[in-house]
Scaffold this active site. Structure first.
Site, PDB file in Angstrom:
ATOM      1  N   GLU A 283       0.845  -1.209   0.000  1.00  0.00           N
ATOM      2  CA  GLU A 283       0.000   0.000   0.000  1.00  0.00           C
ATOM      3  C   GLU A 283       0.876   1.254   0.000  1.00  0.00           C
ATOM      4  O   GLU A 283       0.595   2.224  -0.694  1.00  0.00           O
ATOM      5  CB  GLU A 283      -0.933   0.013   1.219  1.00  0.00           C
ATOM      6  CG  GLU A 283      -1.958  -1.116   1.230  1.00  0.00           C
ATOM      7  CD  GLU A 283      -2.786  -1.202  -0.034  1.00  0.00           C
ATOM      8  OE1 GLU A 283      -3.158  -0.149  -0.590  1.00  0.00           O
ATOM      9  OE2 GLU A 283      -3.062  -2.331  -0.484  1.00  0.00           O
ATOM     10  N   TRP A 286       1.897   1.758  -3.381  1.00  0.00           N
ATOM     11  CA  TRP A 286       0.858   2.365  -4.240  1.00  0.00           C
ATOM     12  C   TRP A 286       1.034   3.890  -4.243  1.00  0.00           C
ATOM     13  O   TRP A 286       0.881   4.552  -5.256  1.00  0.00           O
ATOM     14  CB  TRP A 286      -0.554   2.049  -3.714  1.00  0.00           C
ATOM     15  CG  TRP A 286      -1.205   0.880  -4.394  1.00  0.00           C
ATOM     16  CD1 TRP A 286      -1.434  -0.340  -3.840  1.00  0.00           C
ATOM     17  CD2 TRP A 286      -1.723   0.823  -5.745  1.00  0.00           C
ATOM     18  NE1 TRP A 286      -2.052  -1.156  -4.762  1.00  0.00           N
ATOM     19  CE2 TRP A 286      -2.246  -0.471  -5.930  1.00  0.00           C
ATOM     20  CE3 TRP A 286      -1.791   1.730  -6.803  1.00  0.00           C
ATOM     21  CZ2 TRP A 286      -2.835  -0.885  -7.123  1.00  0.00           C
ATOM     22  CZ3 TRP A 286      -2.376   1.319  -7.998  1.00  0.00           C
ATOM     23  CH2 TRP A 286      -2.882   0.032  -8.153  1.00  0.00           C
ATOM     24  N   TRP A 314     -20.951  13.782 -18.778  1.00  0.00           N
ATOM     25  CA  TRP A 314     -21.179  13.726 -17.326  1.00  0.00           C
ATOM     26  C   TRP A 314     -22.465  14.445 -16.963  1.00  0.00           C
ATOM     27  O   TRP A 314     -22.828  15.441 -17.594  1.00  0.00           O
ATOM     28  CB  TRP A 314     -20.003  14.379 -16.577  1.00  0.00           C
ATOM     29  CG  TRP A 314     -18.679  13.725 -16.817  1.00  0.00           C
ATOM     30  CD1 TRP A 314     -17.660  14.205 -17.590  1.00  0.00           C
ATOM     31  CD2 TRP A 314     -18.233  12.465 -16.307  1.00  0.00           C
ATOM     32  NE1 TRP A 314     -16.603  13.321 -17.585  1.00  0.00           N
ATOM     33  CE2 TRP A 314     -16.930  12.242 -16.797  1.00  0.00           C
ATOM     34  CE3 TRP A 314     -18.794  11.498 -15.474  1.00  0.00           C
ATOM     35  CZ2 TRP A 314     -16.185  11.113 -16.497  1.00  0.00           C
ATOM     36  CZ3 TRP A 314     -18.051  10.357 -15.163  1.00  0.00           C
ATOM     37  CH2 TRP A 314     -16.767  10.172 -15.675  1.00  0.00           C
ATOM     38  N   ASN A 349     -10.364   3.432   3.262  1.00  0.00           N
ATOM     39  CA  ASN A 349     -10.083   3.194   1.839  1.00  0.00           C
ATOM     40  C   ASN A 349     -11.197   2.436   1.117  1.00  0.00           C
ATOM     41  O   ASN A 349     -11.595   2.790   0.014  1.00  0.00           O
ATOM     42  CB  ASN A 349      -8.759   2.440   1.684  1.00  0.00           C
ATOM     43  CG  ASN A 349      -8.441   2.164   0.222  1.00  0.00           C
ATOM     44  OD1 ASN A 349      -8.293   3.092  -0.568  1.00  0.00           O
ATOM     45  ND2 ASN A 349      -8.368   0.900  -0.151  1.00  0.00           N
ATOM     46  N   TRP A 367     -15.895  12.624 -12.254  1.00  0.00           N
ATOM     47  CA  TRP A 367     -14.978  12.235 -11.182  1.00  0.00           C
ATOM     48  C   TRP A 367     -14.253  13.446 -10.595  1.00  0.00           C
ATOM     49  O   TRP A 367     -13.885  13.472  -9.426  1.00  0.00           O
ATOM     50  CB  TRP A 367     -13.973  11.180 -11.654  1.00  0.00           C
ATOM     51  CG  TRP A 367     -13.028  11.596 -12.757  1.00  0.00           C
ATOM     52  CD1 TRP A 367     -13.199  11.422 -14.097  1.00  0.00           C
ATOM     53  CD2 TRP A 367     -11.760  12.269 -12.610  1.00  0.00           C
ATOM     54  NE1 TRP A 367     -12.133  11.945 -14.795  1.00  0.00           N
ATOM     55  CE2 TRP A 367     -11.229  12.465 -13.909  1.00  0.00           C
ATOM     56  CE3 TRP A 367     -11.030  12.712 -11.525  1.00  0.00           C
ATOM     57  CZ2 TRP A 367     -10.004  13.091 -14.137  1.00  0.00           C
ATOM     58  CZ3 TRP A 367      -9.800  13.337 -11.742  1.00  0.00           C
ATOM     59  CH2 TRP A 367      -9.307  13.522 -13.039  1.00  0.00           C
ATOM     60  N   TRP A 390      -9.253   8.625  -7.776  1.00  0.00           N
ATOM     61  CA  TRP A 390     -10.503   8.928  -8.496  1.00  0.00           C
ATOM     62  C   TRP A 390     -10.476   8.401  -9.921  1.00  0.00           C
ATOM     63  O   TRP A 390     -11.456   7.832 -10.398  1.00  0.00           O
ATOM     64  CB  TRP A 390     -10.778  10.436  -8.461  1.00  0.00           C
ATOM     65  CG  TRP A 390     -11.466  10.795  -7.191  1.00  0.00           C
ATOM     66  CD1 TRP A 390     -10.891  11.242  -6.042  1.00  0.00           C
ATOM     67  CD2 TRP A 390     -12.866  10.654  -6.911  1.00  0.00           C
ATOM     68  NE1 TRP A 390     -11.852  11.398  -5.070  1.00  0.00           N
ATOM     69  CE2 TRP A 390     -13.071  11.051  -5.583  1.00  0.00           C
ATOM     70  CE3 TRP A 390     -13.968  10.240  -7.658  1.00  0.00           C
ATOM     71  CZ2 TRP A 390     -14.337  11.043  -4.975  1.00  0.00           C
ATOM     72  CZ3 TRP A 390     -15.220  10.232  -7.061  1.00  0.00           C
ATOM     73  CH2 TRP A 390     -15.397  10.622  -5.739  1.00  0.00           C
TER      74      TRP A 390
END
Ligand SMILES: Cc1cc2nc3c(=O)[nH]c(=O)nc-3n(C[C@H](O)[C@H](O)[C@H](O)COP(=O)(O)OP(=O)(O)OC[C@H]3O[C@@H](n4cnc5c(N)ncnc54)[C@H](O)[C@@H]3O)c2cc1C
Length: 485
Positions: A283, A286, A314, A349, A367, A390
């Protein structure tokens, strides 16, 4: 008096394992420490409300730490280039040290300053104080940045652990701030980083301890309490199964190297937690992957990585956006997440993924609208992790979730918050519903609702969209993008 060395702090608000500070101490010269808050730098993303609240505590804590080392932190406010040059000239500094940063506008200003100051004969040195590896250090066989996380992760692991963290200095040789700069200095209070009226952050101090000591406490508590079992428990929002180190990392109150070394040494002592440690480090890696993306794609927060998304239609439904922001969508796990965010400045998360998917797929909202709300409300709002997260959920990012993955908020809730503890903590008005209905109140009979004191549409909203219909609509919309050129 020897010429001083300048230590310029920027989102690295700690004294231990701080490479720039360490080198400044090694130089043997008097050290002057400072921060510049530049609210006008073109192209630089200014921190949102919750991050500003955190920044206040970070700066205060760093100031105290430096005072304990017989030094102090000078604060300046205004144009970075003008102020840094002015400080260099007024102090007659021989050198300036800083740790690198990765937003495009920051890189541009640092490069420009490096050239200008070097030309003046100042020794300018920059270090890696934020990441395990610099973005350009991890590359595939063709020397290009990885596009997929797994090979990136393997490449990082193959390099082996990072170098041992540097110790905190025990004292700084005090430098003299010239009188000519006193008028330019500002106080922390005058920066108004914390909200006054309304003080939406009043609950935060009970939850968070900002600053380097708080970061070390969080790491120690995590190792004690949650490292064992992390791989499984990290998915359960109702328990404290993760480290909550994200705001500390965001502001550099702890370094990833310190985290790596502390966790791996604890692993040896704890025994049998190798899988948990590897998952946790993956993680942390990441985060490194996100920074690599930010470095190579500076417009991460504004442009969909997959260019086909430029044609996506959108929705602009403001009422739906507001229901999502306020946590009144009628889907308990989504509402719990959005209220956790508002009340604590942080969100688990798993729930970040659920609420983001709901915004983009169930509501078809852009987003970037969700990213902007997170940017303003998260204490850990991060220029790399947030837009990356996102885009990942929206399916337009690098190595992203596939377009057909549309989280069902009911089954996600039932799977990861089985006992409803998380929902009950943040959506108390439905807290007396039995577990079988805590994630789908609309399926409860009138008697059950009545007994739990729930009046749908009055005390708690009915779902703003029907899941099955929203899912079909999203699949259709996302399939169209897939076929776009
Ligand atoms: C839509 C969305 C938005 C996000 N926005 C942010 C953000 O603004 N700031 C932020 O720090 N993280 C963000 N994340 C990533 C992740 O949710 C948080 O880092 C994590 O929840 C922080 O909690 P923790 O410190 O307890 O994590 P732990 O599980 O204890 O992980 C340790 C550290 O690893 C890093 N990390 C963990 N998960 C991720 C991840 N998925 N991506 C990148 N780094 C990760 C973080 O630095 C974290 O502190 C976002 C994720 C999503 C899906």
């Amino acid at each position: 008096m020897a010429r001083p060395v300048l230590m310029w702090f920027r989102d690295d608000y700690r004294i231990s394992d701080n490479p720039a500070l360490h080198e400044a101490v090694k130089s043997g010269a008097p050290i002057l420490c400072f921060v510049v808050l530049d609210q006008e730098l073109p192209g630089l993303r200014q921190p949102g409300g919750a991050a500003r609240w955190w920044l206040h505590g970070s700066l205060q804590s760093l100031g105290h730490s430096l005072e304990g080392l017989d030094s102090r932190l000078a604060l300046f406010h205004g144009s970075t280039e003008e102020i840094v040059e002015r400080i260099v000239i007024a102090t007659d500094a021989s050198a300036i040290f800083w740790n690198r940063r990765y937003q495009e506008a920051e890189i541009a200003i640092d490069s420009a300053l490096k050239t200008r100051l070097t030309n003046r004969g100042v020794d300018v040195r920059s270090f890696n104080g934020k990441l395990l590896n610099e973005p350009w250090e991890i590359a595939n066989k063709s020397g290009k940045p990885f596009q997929i996380y797994t090979p990136y992760f393997r490449a990082v692991m193959t390099r082996g652990g990072p170098q041992t963290p540097l110790p905190a200095p025990s004292k700084l040789k005090a430098g003299h701030w010239p009188d000519s700069l006193h008028g330019a200095e500002v106080t922390l209070a005058s920066l108004h980083l914390e909200p006054l009226e309304p003080n939406w952050a009043k609950g935060f101090p009970a939850i968070w301890k900002r600053g380097e000591a708080g970061a070390q406490d969080s790491l120690a508590a995590f190792i004690d309490r949650a490292l064992h079992g992390y791989a499984e428990n990290r998915e359960r929002p109702g328990i404290e199964g993760t480290s909550r180190l994200s705001p500390h990392l965001r502001f550099g109150e702890i370094s990833p190297r310190q985290i790596w070394h502390t966790v791996t040494s604890a692993s040896a002592a704890l025994g049998g937690v190798t899988g948990d440690v590897e998952k946790f480090l993956s993680e942390v890696i990441w985060r490194e992957f996100c920074y690599q993306q930010l470095f190579y794609n500076p417009d991460l927060a504004t442009r969909s990585h997959d260019s086909r998304f430029a044609q996506f239609h959108w929705s602009t439904n403001a009422a739906n956006l507001e229901a999502w922001q306020r946590g009144t969508t009628g889907y308990p796990i989504v509402d719990a997440g959005m209220r956790q965010l508002w009340q604590t400045g942080w969100m688990h998360n798993r729930v970040r993924m659920i609420v983001a998917s709901f915004l983009v797929k169930h509501l078809l909202l852009d987003w970037r609208d969700g990213e902007a709300w997170f940017w303003d409300t998260l204490v850990d709002a991060d220029p790399a992790n947030n837009p990356f997260g996102w885009q990942w959920v929206a399916g337009c990012g690098l190595d992203a979730a596939p377009y057909y993955r549309i989280f069902n908020p009911v089954t996600q809730g039932e799977k990861f918050d089985e006992t409803g503890d998380y929902v009950r903590a943040f959506v108390p008005e439905i807290g007396r519903l039995p577990n079988a209905f805590i994630h789908k109140p609309w399926e409860a009979s009138p008697e059950i609702l009545d007994k739990a004191g729930v009046r749908l549409g009055v005390t708690y909203p009915k779902p703003i969209v029907d899941h099955a219909a929203a899912r079909e609509r999203a699949l259709h919309a996302f399939q169209e993008v897939r076929h776009a050129k």
